[in-house]
Design a protein around this motif. Structure first.
Motif, PDB file in Angstrom:
ATOM      1  N   THR A 103      46.082 -47.589 -36.519  1.00  0.00           N
ATOM      2  CA  THR A 103      44.855 -47.010 -37.069  1.00  0.00           C
ATOM      3  C   THR A 103      44.973 -45.487 -37.152  1.00  0.00           C
ATOM      4  O   THR A 103      44.526 -44.881 -38.122  1.00  0.00           O
ATOM      5  CB  THR A 103      43.632 -47.393 -36.218  1.00  0.00           C
ATOM      6  N   GLN A 104      45.608 -44.875 -36.145  1.00  0.00           N
ATOM      7  CA  GLN A 104      45.813 -43.425 -36.171  1.00  0.00           C
ATOM      8  C   GLN A 104      46.778 -43.055 -37.293  1.00  0.00           C
ATOM      9  O   GLN A 104      46.550 -42.092 -38.026  1.00  0.00           O
ATOM     10  CB  GLN A 104      46.361 -42.931 -34.837  1.00  0.00           C
ATOM     11  N   LYS A 105      47.833 -43.829 -37.463  1.00  0.00           N
ATOM     12  CA  LYS A 105      48.806 -43.552 -38.524  1.00  0.00           C
ATOM     13  C   LYS A 105      48.141 -43.664 -39.905  1.00  0.00           C
ATOM     14  O   LYS A 105      48.394 -42.844 -40.781  1.00  0.00           O
ATOM     15  CB  LYS A 105      49.982 -44.513 -38.429  1.00  0.00           C
ATOM     16  N   LEU A 106      47.289 -44.670 -40.069  1.00  0.00           N
ATOM     17  CA  LEU A 106      46.589 -44.840 -41.346  1.00  0.00           C
ATOM     18  C   LEU A 106      45.673 -43.655 -41.618  1.00  0.00           C
ATOM     19  O   LEU A 106      45.692 -43.084 -42.710  1.00  0.00           O
ATOM     20  CB  LEU A 106      45.791 -46.146 -41.342  1.00  0.00           C
ATOM     21  N   MET A 107      44.883 -43.283 -40.638  1.00  0.00           N
ATOM     22  CA  MET A 107      43.964 -42.142 -40.824  1.00  0.00           C
ATOM     23  C   MET A 107      44.748 -40.853 -41.063  1.00  0.00           C
ATOM     24  O   MET A 107      44.363 -40.039 -41.902  1.00  0.00           O
ATOM     25  CB  MET A 107      43.045 -41.985 -39.608  1.00  0.00           C
ATOM     26  N   ALA A 138      47.675 -40.595 -42.451  1.00  0.00           N
ATOM     27  CA  ALA A 138      48.224 -40.665 -43.813  1.00  0.00           C
ATOM     28  C   ALA A 138      47.137 -40.386 -44.858  1.00  0.00           C
ATOM     29  O   ALA A 138      47.366 -39.648 -45.816  1.00  0.00           O
ATOM     30  CB  ALA A 138      48.837 -42.039 -44.057  1.00  0.00           C
ATOM     31  N   LEU A 139      45.958 -40.952 -44.646  1.00  0.00           N
ATOM     32  CA  LEU A 139      44.858 -40.751 -45.611  1.00  0.00           C
ATOM     33  C   LEU A 139      44.367 -39.314 -45.636  1.00  0.00           C
ATOM     34  O   LEU A 139      43.942 -38.822 -46.667  1.00  0.00           O
ATOM     35  CB  LEU A 139      43.704 -41.696 -45.282  1.00  0.00           C
ATOM     36  N   THR A 140      44.413 -38.651 -44.507  1.00  0.00           N
ATOM     37  CA  THR A 140      43.919 -37.276 -44.441  1.00  0.00           C
ATOM     38  C   THR A 140      45.058 -36.257 -44.449  1.00  0.00           C
ATOM     39  O   THR A 140      44.814 -35.070 -44.294  1.00  0.00           O
ATOM     40  CB  THR A 140      43.062 -37.065 -43.188  1.00  0.00           C
ATOM     41  N   ASN A 141      46.284 -36.740 -44.614  1.00  0.00           N
ATOM     42  CA  ASN A 141      47.458 -35.879 -44.683  1.00  0.00           C
ATOM     43  C   ASN A 141      47.565 -34.994 -43.440  1.00  0.00           C
ATOM     44  O   ASN A 141      47.862 -33.806 -43.533  1.00  0.00           O
ATOM     45  CB  ASN A 141      47.430 -35.025 -45.946  1.00  0.00           C
ATOM     46  N   LYS A 142      47.334 -35.576 -42.273  1.00  0.00           N
ATOM     47  CA  LYS A 142      47.352 -34.814 -41.032  1.00  0.00           C
ATOM     48  C   LYS A 142      48.746 -34.693 -40.448  1.00  0.00           C
ATOM     49  O   LYS A 142      49.057 -33.707 -39.798  1.00  0.00           O
ATOM     50  CB  LYS A 142      46.424 -35.446 -39.996  1.00  0.00           C
ATOM     51  N   VAL A 143      49.569 -35.715 -40.618  1.00  0.00           N
ATOM     52  CA  VAL A 143      50.902 -35.693 -40.027  1.00  0.00           C
ATOM     53  C   VAL A 143      51.881 -36.153 -41.091  1.00  0.00           C
ATOM     54  O   VAL A 143      51.688 -37.187 -41.711  1.00  0.00           O
ATOM     55  CB  VAL A 143      50.986 -36.644 -38.809  1.00  0.00           C
ATOM     56  N   GLY A 144      52.926 -35.393 -41.271  1.00  0.00           N
ATOM     57  CA  GLY A 144      53.969 -35.802 -42.200  1.00  0.00           C
ATOM     58  C   GLY A 144      55.128 -36.405 -41.452  1.00  0.00           C
ATOM     59  O   GLY A 144      55.848 -35.702 -40.774  1.00  0.00           O
ATOM     60  N   VAL A 145      55.264 -37.700 -41.526  1.00  0.00           N
ATOM     61  CA  VAL A 145      56.354 -38.383 -40.822  1.00  0.00           C
ATOM     62  C   VAL A 145      57.271 -38.997 -41.848  1.00  0.00           C
ATOM     63  O   VAL A 145      56.871 -39.547 -42.821  1.00  0.00           O
ATOM     64  CB  VAL A 145      55.812 -39.472 -39.881  1.00  0.00           C
ATOM     65  N   TYR A 182      47.279 -31.985 -36.503  1.00  0.00           N
ATOM     66  CA  TYR A 182      46.473 -31.187 -37.421  1.00  0.00           C
ATOM     67  C   TYR A 182      45.313 -30.506 -36.701  1.00  0.00           C
ATOM     68  O   TYR A 182      44.988 -29.364 -36.971  1.00  0.00           O
ATOM     69  CB  TYR A 182      45.958 -32.082 -38.545  1.00  0.00           C
ATOM     70  N   ARG A 183      44.727 -31.233 -35.777  1.00  0.00           N
ATOM     71  CA  ARG A 183      43.587 -30.689 -35.025  1.00  0.00           C
ATOM     72  C   ARG A 183      43.933 -30.587 -33.551  1.00  0.00           C
ATOM     73  O   ARG A 183      44.652 -31.419 -33.006  1.00  0.00           O
ATOM     74  CB  ARG A 183      42.377 -31.605 -35.171  1.00  0.00           C
ATOM     75  N   PRO A 184      43.374 -29.586 -32.873  1.00  0.00           N
ATOM     76  CA  PRO A 184      43.605 -29.464 -31.424  1.00  0.00           C
ATOM     77  C   PRO A 184      42.802 -30.506 -30.657  1.00  0.00           C
ATOM     78  O   PRO A 184      41.938 -31.191 -31.218  1.00  0.00           O
ATOM     79  CB  PRO A 184      43.101 -28.050 -31.112  1.00  0.00           C
ATOM     80  N   ASN A 185      43.062 -30.589 -29.367  1.00  0.00           N
ATOM     81  CA  ASN A 185      42.271 -31.488 -28.521  1.00  0.00           C
ATOM     82  C   ASN A 185      40.886 -30.875 -28.306  1.00  0.00           C
ATOM     83  O   ASN A 185      40.623 -29.752 -28.759  1.00  0.00           O
ATOM     84  CB  ASN A 185      43.001 -31.786 -27.207  1.00  0.00           C
ATOM     85  N   PRO A 186      39.964 -31.572 -27.648  1.00  0.00           N
ATOM     86  CA  PRO A 186      38.606 -31.037 -27.449  1.00  0.00           C
ATOM     87  C   PRO A 186      38.550 -29.692 -26.720  1.00  0.00           C
ATOM     88  O   PRO A 186      37.575 -28.958 -26.848  1.00  0.00           O
ATOM     89  CB  PRO A 186      37.912 -32.133 -26.641  1.00  0.00           C
TER      90      PRO A 186
END
Length: 88
Positions: free
Chosen positions: A75-79, A81-88, A52-56
């Motif tokens: 923890t990354q998967k949870l975040m 999912a909560l922010t709808n960043k990656v649809g897996v 969802y977001r690029p690197n720095p």
């Protein structure tokens, strides 16, 4: 090199990387495939995810659904999912 061979090289580069997310430049350096071809395949072929977001540095990041499921920290998967960043 045909599109199927290029996709397989890209999959291998991501699969064998110590990093979950990869830049187009990093994949190109590993495979010798042009960045244009890599972007085309990453954006159109099944099995790839774009962060969802690029690197720095502002570079778009990609991975495979397989690599994300297997190697991304819970923890990354949870975040994601909560922010709808990656649809897996």
């Amino acid at each position: 090199m045909d599109e199927r061979d290029a996709k397989e090289k890209i999959l291998t580069a991501i699969r064998e990387s110590k990093y979950v997310w990869r830049t187009v430049k990093g994949i190109s350096d590993d495979t010798g495939i042009t960045p244009e071809t890599i972007v085309h395949l990453l954006e159109t072929a099944d099995g790839f995810l774009r962060a969802y977001r690029p690197n720095p540095k502002g570079q778009t990041l990609y991975t495979t659904t397989e690599k994300y499921r297997r190697d991304a920290p819970w923890t990354q998967k949870l975040m994601d999912a909560l922010t709808n960043k990656v649809g897996v």
